[in-house]
Design an enzyme around this catalytic site. Structure first.
Site, PDB file in Angstrom:
ATOM      1  N   ASP A   8     -25.686  65.334 -31.774  1.00  0.00           N
ATOM      2  CA  ASP A   8     -26.525  65.876 -30.714  1.00  0.00           C
ATOM      3  C   ASP A   8     -25.622  66.492 -29.650  1.00  0.00           C
ATOM      4  OD1 ASP A   8     -25.528  63.748 -29.228  1.00  0.00           O
ATOM      5  OD2 ASP A   8     -27.419  62.657 -29.145  1.00  0.00           O
ATOM      6  N   ARG A  38     -37.093  59.629 -23.780  1.00  0.00           N
ATOM      7  CA  ARG A  38     -35.968  60.046 -22.938  1.00  0.00           C
ATOM      8  C   ARG A  38     -36.233  61.458 -22.416  1.00  0.00           C
ATOM      9  NH1 ARG A  38     -29.531  59.925 -24.482  1.00  0.00           N
ATOM     10  NH2 ARG A  38     -30.208  61.027 -26.362  1.00  0.00           N
TER      11      ARG A  38
END
Length: 530
Positions: free
Chosen positions: A444, A160
């Protein structure tokens, strides 16, 4: 490309193995070709957001109705992306990389975005660790213990990169920062495409934060050009798109269509999606207010509409539908709490499997067996559930935007949790750690985004807590004082002196308490890291 064509790159002494002249020249070529178009698309985001806030609504685009109505499918996935029942996520930190590869998951999402602070050393080390992971040569001695790869099999690696909105100042091109997404994508592709193909895999990516099919079309053109430069056949690169913005939810068919030579599936998340709703409709009034974030589960009607639409869209088009994150971290000191959490994870995965998802995310290796067990039972001998077309699904724009009826209120407990989690996360992020264990959860950037944006929303709209207390900046600052005092006592003076909580507080107040809304916390936060 020659060395003379490459821009200067500021790197530490060990960066030469990643920032080779040819690799930097490749990234430079991508930036020069696509940076202007990316800037135009970012400008269009602001226009679309203002229109949505003014009207208090979004619609499925009328000019692409023919795409939604037509019968077409995406290409079949490569062999090692056919079965995706368990995906483990995490940053490409060296030890975490090894643990992910040894986890038994089917896919590892190597996260250079939400779980990774983009310090320059992290950017370079992440690429280095990915290179070694691809070649199965990765190991590390950590705290007197050696971490190395077991016998396998290993998960398929899907990287990603950072979103379109971020820059990389350490790699300037023609005097301006490079597009961070192209840096992450370009370095990984350049160093690993041939090796991946020789091993029977390929360069696979998760595309984050897209807000329109036009932004997906830009990625498709990047893929085409990159493959041409490297002599790779068209379709070598494969991508899965995170549908984590409310505007992208209205263009799922279109996103699959424009990425059709390269796409394999879509993913449904939670925190980023809710954050996107607040960010998009922050000025649209009380109909878009949310209660405590813990009260907004995936079973809320508007979230069910989103996930049902995603599964139905994917399966109609032959694409994989991947479910959201279970971020729980087992507590070795509290077996009962861990067992209760495992039960919640199992129930969450059972809901996704029953809805037709083909796989789902976990953040910790101990959750891999739970997710696998649930999807093994649902899939049987099949590698996925594409046979479940979900033809009964007919989602309207009103259902995607109907936030009314969510049980719960804004509470003092929820406000304090938002403040505490954001402060702790920001401090760790500023020290270079983007995947942070807080209260037995692996958090996150998405957690910090929904937490701070909810605080801003409650203040901006004069929300009262369940006990009648109005949410004000002064109230939040008082909670900050209390939480930071508790953290200081917990850490002790020496550890506190070496922390970045003073910086974290200033950053928190900028992104949660300023009158103007900061679109992404990582933009001002990036100014504070080296």
């Amino acid at each position: 490309m020659t060395e003379a064509q490459a821009p200067s790159a500021r790197a530490d002494a060990d960066g030469g193995d990643i920032l080779t002249p040819d690799a930097v020249a490749f990234v430079t070529a991508l930036h020069r070709r696509f940076a202007g178009r990316r800037a135009d698309l970012l400008a269009r985001r602001a226009v679309r957001r203002a229109e949505a806030a003014r009207d208090g609504r979004l619609e499925f685009p009328a000019d692409t109705a023919a795409i939604r109505d037509a019968d077409w499918t995406v290409p079949p996935p490569p062999a090692d992306l056919t079965d995706r029942r368990v995906e483990i996520t995490g940053p490409p930190e060296r030890k975490m990389t090894i643990n992910a590869l040894n986890s038994g998951a089917h896919v590892w999402l190597a996260d250079l975005e939400d779980a990774n602070t983009p310090r320059w050393t992290n950017v370079l080390d992440g690429q280095r660790n990915l290179r070694d992971a691809v070649r199965r040569t990765i190991s590390v001695d950590n705290g007197g213990r050696r971490y190395e790869l077991g016998p396998g099999p290993y998960p398929t690696i899907v990287v990603r990169p950072r979103g379109w909105h971020l820059d990389e100042r350490h790699l300037p091109v023609d005097g301006v920062p490079a597009v961070a997404a192209l840096v992450d994508f370009g370095l990984y592709l350049f160093h690993n495409a041939d090796e991946l193909l020789a091993r029977g895999s390929g360069p696979y990516f998760y595309l984050p934060k897209l807000e329109s099919s036009d932004e997906a079309a830009l990625w498709n053109d990047v893929f085409d050009h990159a493959q041409e430069l490297l002599g790779l056949p068209r379709g070598t690169i494969r991508a899965t798109v995170l549908i984590e913005t409310i505007t992208a939810a209205f263009e799922m068919d279109e996103i699959l269509w424009v990425l059709r030579p390269h796409v394999t599936g879509l993913n449904a998340g939670r925190w980023d999606y809710l954050f996107s709703i607040i960010r998009t409709f922050r000025d649209a009034g009380a109909s878009f207010l949310l209660p405590d974030r813990s009260a907004v589960t995936m079973t809320a009607p508007f979230m069910r509409a989103y996930t049902d639409l995603l599964v139905a869209t994917c399966h109609r088009r032959g694409a994989s539908a991947i479910g959201g994150m279970s971020a729980f971290i087992p507590n070795r000191r509290d077996a009962d709490a861990t067992e209760r959490a495992f039960a919640q994870v199992r129930a969450d995965k059972q809901r996704e499997a029953a809805d037709g998802f083909d796989g789902s995310w976990v953040a910790h290796p101990d959750l891999v067996p739970i997710c696998r067990e649930v999807f093994d039972r649902a899939l049987g001998d099949r590698p996925h559930q594409l046979h479940r077309r979900r033809t009964e699904v007919a989602v309207t724009a009103e259902q995607l935007l109907d936030l009314r009826g969510i049980p719960g209120q804004a509470t003092g407990v929820g406000l304090r949790d938002n403040v505490a989690v954001t402060l702790r996360y920001l401090e760790a992020w500023l020290r270079g750690n983007g995947a942070v264990a807080i209260n037995s959860m692996m958090e996150d950037t998405a957690t910090a985004e929904i937490s701070r944006s909810q605080i801003w929303q409650w203040i901006h709209h004069g929300v009262r807590l369940s006990d009648g207390t109005p949410v004000t900046a002064e109230l939040v600052r008082g909670i900050e004082d209390e939480e930071l005092a508790a953290i200081r006592a917990e850490l002790g003076q020496s550890a506190w002196a070496g922390s970045r909580f003073d910086d974290a507080r200033r950053l928190f107040e900028r992104i949660a308490l300023d009158l103007g809304f900061v679109d992404f916390l990582t933009i001002p936060a990036y100014e504070l890291v080296d």
